[in-house]
Scaffold this active site. Structure first.
Site: not given
Length: 835
Positions: A322-323
């Site tokens: 994920l970011e």
């Protein structure tokens, strides 16, 4: 005392015994939470539950297009399961939809759980196994208490074909190690993806329209039950935190307080559970409660508290980075869903009385206090009402046909004005005073209040316009004799028929023509009206004559057997016309049987391709060759006379574009839809252009520049709201028709097109503008302020002749979601009647 101890010991041993036999998903499936489960493994797991527990019962309710089973599982106490049919009938009897309440049984709450209507949102189906296990687990005292007053109906996978397409692909490309990096192919799902069903329809938009076989079978069962709570379990982009109720605005004004209240109760309860686990989430964003054909709104308009749950996960594969730097696994995704769904079941059980009373009030009070402006809807007799009646039956909306004459006055959908008219026999009458009062009004009210223009979907869908029938909305009830059916017109076919006549006025006309073409029976079509004694052949009417088909054995029997599905067919005993348009005149031209190629593959819009494929396969029943875009150079275009480019981005080379152009000039017919028009826009040799003149182009560029200069001073937070002023999320727009052209036959005097984006083209030069938006056009739904005036005098459907062939430009998609019935006929015209 000894008896009590013995009894408690017996119960304890029973719980331990059942617990030992009842396997959890991770015990039954070795890779549960690590790899997507095959659909047959999901079915096997639920079979294990039904074999080991007396608190779950299976019902197969249908099959998919690819012949996978569709199943629901009833979960409750053994006593409740033994009385399922009576509980169901009592629920319906309380709202006037059943007369079979014969036994006194306590009211039971009905909670329906739907998982993975989008096949590549796998965490829904994966979580369904955990949800079922926890509800059945004898060691879980909470769930046991919930089920005493609750029937849970659990559908683990609404879209087995899409789920299997995605799951099989992920299995095929997976190695032993996960690959969280975003560029790995595990996160690059290939065309067409698993989101959609066999025909690539988005079934989460199909609840009210029921075009797809899965939806039809599911809604038949759903309407047999009508639950008080419906949970629709989804996934979204993997970086998004979990979404649960309350939903976002706009909420339709007919939604009642008890429904909103339970949304808020859920928001509080689920947020506490998520807070304990330190999980991120959001509420009241994006997912609104307006468009009637979603898995949350359709149940809501049928008295339930409908809701959507969204877990980040689309494109995540088995594990994704994920970011924020964390990793998201299948196990985490399904765990989040299971927590939210189980919390909802518990909350619903604790609010059972309020939910049941709210549901009953919603369904019964709406008959007494009409929420909308109108009490009756009248649709003038039209062959398209055959399909309208089918749709009403699927939704259990009551209707009847007029059995007499009466003067009336009402709002006319086509003119948007009140108008006096005559009700005549066989006009279709729909009264709001019925159990499905709210759903009826949602589908038929001309205008719906939009309290927030940031809607997630289309904002208008008035059914009289979708079906292209003259319709009226009345503020009064009608005191008119009615009947339940229209009498069938039985034809007595003479031994010697000159010609058969099939009116061109609904989808059945296209089905008949498709059958005739496939039997190599020659067919003519009328360009103008022809009158033959008592028979009037309107423009577009099909003629099958013995003279054109001398080799057809037993002509009368053969042809009548093929065309019998068209109830209003008739026959001619002469080719001599009263008005001079004889059957042998130029007015009746022979139709060419299409030989169709439809392009598919990367770059082509999945659902838009699917709408064309579904039309050809299921609506018209006509063969089509589906060719991958990547194989364009390998297939022989000259063997086809019709090429369809559905919405998409086509990266044709110069040589390929020349090949297409030469094919058209030699007699080919090309149908280009939506973004496929870019292949021809402002290209040499084609009439399609973004601007009417060079001056218009410069004026547009100047306007854009001035707008960019102004936006420099505007705030960031209002960016999205400013953008909607130039958008059309989905509105119904009036079009003027060239009624003399075959592409307009059967549509009526006007065509109302459903427009889903701001794409527009000025009227074409050196081409036929068959349907265009006039000045001061009428519209339904939200149209952005900046674009409203720019739509005037823009073309929606046009035809350009090139050599012996032609290009048909479809700026709007007439096959949008398959429910725009007049669009089905328009596409039929383009395919079959435009020679």
């Amino acid at each position: 005392m000894k008896k009590t101890l013995f009894y408690l010991l017996f119960l304890l041993l029973t719980v331990v015994s059942v617990s030992a036999q009842l396997k959890s998903p991770s015990e039954f499936l070795p890779n549960y939470g690590k790899q997507v489960s095959y659909y047959h493994q999901v079915e096997a797991y639920f079979n294990q539950l039904t074999e080991q527990s007396t608190s779950i019962k299976k019902q197969k309710y249908g099959q998919t297009s690819e012949e996978r089973d569709l199943n629901v599982y009833y979960i409750s106490t053994p006593e409740n399961l033994a009385n399922l049919d009576q509980i169901r009938n009592n629920n319906l009897a309380a709202i006037g939809l059943s007369d079979k309440k014969t036994k006194v049984i306590e009211d039971k709450l009905i909670v329906w759980l739907s998982f993975s209507v989008h096949g590549n949102e796998i965490a829904g189906t994966e979580s369904a196994m955990t949800v079922a296990y926890e509800l059945l687990n004898p060691a879980n005292p909470e769930s046991k208490s919930w089920l005493e007053n609750t029937i849970v109906i659990l559908d683990p996978c609404l879209n087995p074909d899409g789920y299997s397409r995605y799951g099989n692909w992920l299995r095929e490309i997976s190695g032993k190690k996960t690959h969280p990096e975003l560029m790995d192919r595990e996160h690059m799902e290939v065309w067409p993806g698993g989101r959609y069903n066999h025909y690539l329809f988005d079934m989460n938009r199909d609840w009210a329209w029921q075009t797809q076989i899965e939806t039809q079978q599911r809604l038949a069962l759903y309407n047999d039950w009508l639950p008080q709570v419906h949970v629709d379990v989804h996934e979204m982009g993997y970086n998004s935190p979990y979404f649960f109720p309350p939903s976002a605005e706009p909420w339709h004004e007919y939604i009642e307080k008890f429904q909103k209240k339970f949304h808020n109760i859920l928001g509080e309860k689920i947020s506490k559970k998520f807070d304990q686990e330190k999980w991120l989430y959001n509420t009241r964003e994006r997912f609104d409660m307006f468009y009637p054909s979603y898995g949350d709104t359709y149940p809501t308009y049928n008295g339930a508290v409908g809701m959507t749950f969204e877990q980040g996960g689309i494109g995540a594969g088995r594990e994704v980075l994920l970011e924020n730097g964390s990793l998201l696994t299948i196990q985490e995704r399904l765990t989040h869903h299971a927590k939210a769904v189980l919390t909802t079941v518990g909350a619903a059980a604790s609010e059972a009385d309020n939910l049941i009373q709210g549901f009953r009030g919603f369904m019964t009070n709406s008959r007494k206090t009409i929420k909308g402006n109108y009490k009756t809807y009248v649709l003038k007799n039209n062959p398209k009402l055959e399909q309208m009646a089918d749709l009403l039956k699927k939704n259990r909306i009551e209707f009847a046909y007029a059995d007499g004459n009466q003067k009336a006055s009402g709002f006319n959908y086509q003119t948007q004005k009140d108008k006096s008219f005559s009700i005549e026999p066989n006009d279709l009458i729909i009264k709001v005073d019925q159990p499905k009062a709210i759903l009826t009004q949602v589908l038929f009210e001309p205008y719906h209040k939009l309290n927030d223009s940031l809607s997630y979907d289309i904002t208008a869908w008035a059914l009289p316009l979708a079906f292209g029938v003259e319709g009226y909305a009345l503020k009064t009830n009608l005191n008119l004799k009615t009947k339940t059916t229209i009498e069938a017109n039985i034809q007595n076919i003479p031994e010697n028929v000159y010609a058969f006549h099939i009116p061109w006025n609904n989808r059945i006309s296209a089905q008949v023509l498709a059958l005739l073409h496939q039997k190599d029976i020659r067919v003519r079509s009328a360009i103008k009206k022809g009158v033959f004694g008592q028979i009037t052949v309107e423009a577009g009417g099909l003629i099958v004559s013995k003279a054109d088909n001398p080799k057809v054995i037993d002509f009368e029997k053969t042809v009548s057997e093929i065309i019998k599905i068209k109830k209003d067919y008739n026959f001619l005993t002469t080719g001599y016309s009263v008005n001079g348009n004889d059957l042998g005149s130029e007015n009746f031209s022979l139709l060419k049987a299409p030989k169709i190629a439809l392009l598919s593959g990367k770059g082509v819009g999945s659902t838009e391709f699917g709408s064309v494929w579904f039309y050809l396969d299921e609506v018209a029943g006509y063969p089509v060759s589906i060719v991958e875009v990547s194989d364009f150079n390998r297939f022989k275009l000259e063997t086809y006379n019709t090429l369809i480019l559905a919405d998409g981005q086509y990266d044709f080379s110069n040589d390929q574009q020349k090949q297409i152009g030469d094919w058209i000039k030699n007699g080919g017919k090309l149908i280009a839809m939506n973004n496929a028009l870019s292949v021809f826009t402002d290209k040499e040799g084609y009439a399609l252009s973004l601007f009417e003149s060079e001056e218009d182009k410069k004026a547009s560029e100047k306007e854009i520049t001035e707008k960019e200069l102004k936006t420099r001073f505007l705030d960031y937070l209002s960016t999205e709201r400013r953008a909607i002023s130039a958008s059309i999320p989905g509105a119904v727009i009036e079009n003027v028709l060239d009624v003399t052209h075959p592409m307009s036959f059967g549509l009526g005097d006007k065509y109302f097109s459903i427009k889903t984006d701001e794409r527009r083209y000025p009227l074409l030069k050196k081409a036929l503008n068959v349907a265009y938006v006039p000045n001061d056009y009428k519209s339904y739904g939200f149209v952005g302020h900046d674009i409203r005036n720019k739509l005037s005098k823009t073309v929606s459907f046009a035809i350009e002749a090139k050599g012996k062939g032609k290009v048909i430009y479809m700026i709007d998609n007439p096959l949008f979601r398959g429910f725009w019935e007049n669009g089905n006929l328009l596409f039929s015209n383009a395919l079959f009647l435009v020679n």
